[in-house]
Design a protein around this motif. Structure first.
Motif, PDB file in Angstrom:
ATOM      1  N   ARG A 282       0.826  -1.211   0.000  1.00 38.80           N
ATOM      2  CA  ARG A 282       0.000   0.000   0.000  1.00 38.80           C
ATOM      3  C   ARG A 282       0.857   1.256   0.000  1.00 38.80           C
ATOM      4  O   ARG A 282       0.536   2.235  -0.673  1.00 38.80           O
ATOM      5  N   GLN A 283       1.968   1.261   0.755  1.00 39.93           N
ATOM      6  CA  GLN A 283       2.870   2.414   0.744  1.00 39.93           C
ATOM      7  C   GLN A 283       3.449   2.635  -0.653  1.00 39.93           C
ATOM      8  O   GLN A 283       3.528   3.773  -1.124  1.00 39.93           O
ATOM      9  N   MET A 284       3.848   1.558  -1.294  1.00 39.41           N
ATOM     10  CA  MET A 284       4.447   1.664  -2.624  1.00 39.41           C
ATOM     11  C   MET A 284       3.435   2.160  -3.652  1.00 39.41           C
ATOM     12  O   MET A 284       3.771   2.974  -4.517  1.00 39.41           O
ATOM     13  N   VAL A 285       2.182   1.713  -3.550  1.00 40.72           N
ATOM     14  CA  VAL A 285       1.131   2.172  -4.458  1.00 40.72           C
ATOM     15  C   VAL A 285       0.879   3.663  -4.245  1.00 40.72           C
ATOM     16  O   VAL A 285       0.761   4.429  -5.213  1.00 40.72           O
ATOM     17  N   MET A 286       0.828   4.080  -2.985  1.00 42.60           N
ATOM     18  CA  MET A 286       0.602   5.502  -2.685  1.00 42.60           C
ATOM     19  C   MET A 286       1.758   6.357  -3.197  1.00 42.60           C
ATOM     20  O   MET A 286       1.538   7.437  -3.754  1.00 42.60           O
ATOM     21  N   GLU A 287       2.981   5.887  -3.041  1.00 44.82           N
ATOM     22  CA  GLU A 287       4.141   6.628  -3.542  1.00 44.82           C
ATOM     23  C   GLU A 287       4.096   6.750  -5.060  1.00 44.82           C
ATOM     24  O   GLU A 287       4.404   7.803  -5.613  1.00 44.82           O
ATOM     25  N   LYS A 288       3.699   5.668  -5.732  1.00 44.41           N
ATOM     26  CA  LYS A 288       3.600   5.697  -7.193  1.00 44.41           C
ATOM     27  C   LYS A 288       2.524   6.689  -7.628  1.00 44.41           C
ATOM     28  O   LYS A 288       2.738   7.476  -8.553  1.00 44.41           O
ATOM     29  N   ALA A 289       1.377   6.658  -6.959  1.00 42.63           N
ATOM     30  CA  ALA A 289       0.286   7.575  -7.292  1.00 42.63           C
ATOM     31  C   ALA A 289       0.707   9.021  -7.042  1.00 42.63           C
ATOM     32  O   ALA A 289       0.404   9.912  -7.847  1.00 42.63           O
ATOM     33  N   GLN A 290       1.427   9.264  -5.958  1.00 46.17           N
ATOM     34  CA  GLN A 290       1.912  10.615  -5.641  1.00 46.17           C
ATOM     35  C   GLN A 290       2.884  11.098  -6.718  1.00 46.17           C
ATOM     36  O   GLN A 290       2.814  12.249  -7.165  1.00 46.17           O
ATOM     37  N   LEU A 291       3.801  10.235  -7.129  1.00 43.67           N
ATOM     38  CA  LEU A 291       4.764  10.591  -8.170  1.00 43.67           C
ATOM     39  C   LEU A 291       4.053  10.912  -9.480  1.00 43.67           C
ATOM     40  O   LEU A 291       4.361  11.920 -10.132  1.00 43.67           O
TER      41      LEU A 291
END
Length: 94
Positions: free
Chosen positions: A69-78
């Motif tokens: 979930r952290q990695m998905v959120m980071e990708k979406a933020q980027l």
């Protein structure tokens, strides 16, 4: 205790975002004892997540140091930052 539904086949987002490292195609399965299973179900229920999502987060945290979930959120933020930057660049050319 009733097990939450397994939602592996349901998209996590309306836009169908792929995993941060690509499409999720590999299964990860194991066997555990009954007492641990009950505690596992309680753990998942307390977090309001299905067992597959929690297991996925555990594996990603172990391997990558971040939950899925952290990695998905980071990708979406980027991606959001990139879209904003491109939009501002296009506006400055007008």
């Amino acid at each position: 205790m009733e097990q939450p539904p397994d939602t592996d086949d349901m998209p996590m987002f309306a836009r169908g975002i792929a995993g941060p490292l690509g499409k999720l195609t590999c299964d990860a399965k194991t066997k555990i004892d009954e007492a641990t299973h009950e505690l596992w179900l309680q753990h998942c229920a307390q977090r309001g997540q299905d067992t597959a999502s929690v297991l996925r987060d555990c594996i990603y945290a172990l391997v990558h140091g971040k939950t899925y979930r952290q990695m998905v959120m980071e990708k979406a933020q980027l991606e959001s930052t990139q879209i904003l930057a491109a939009t501002q660049l296009l506006k400055s050319k007008d």
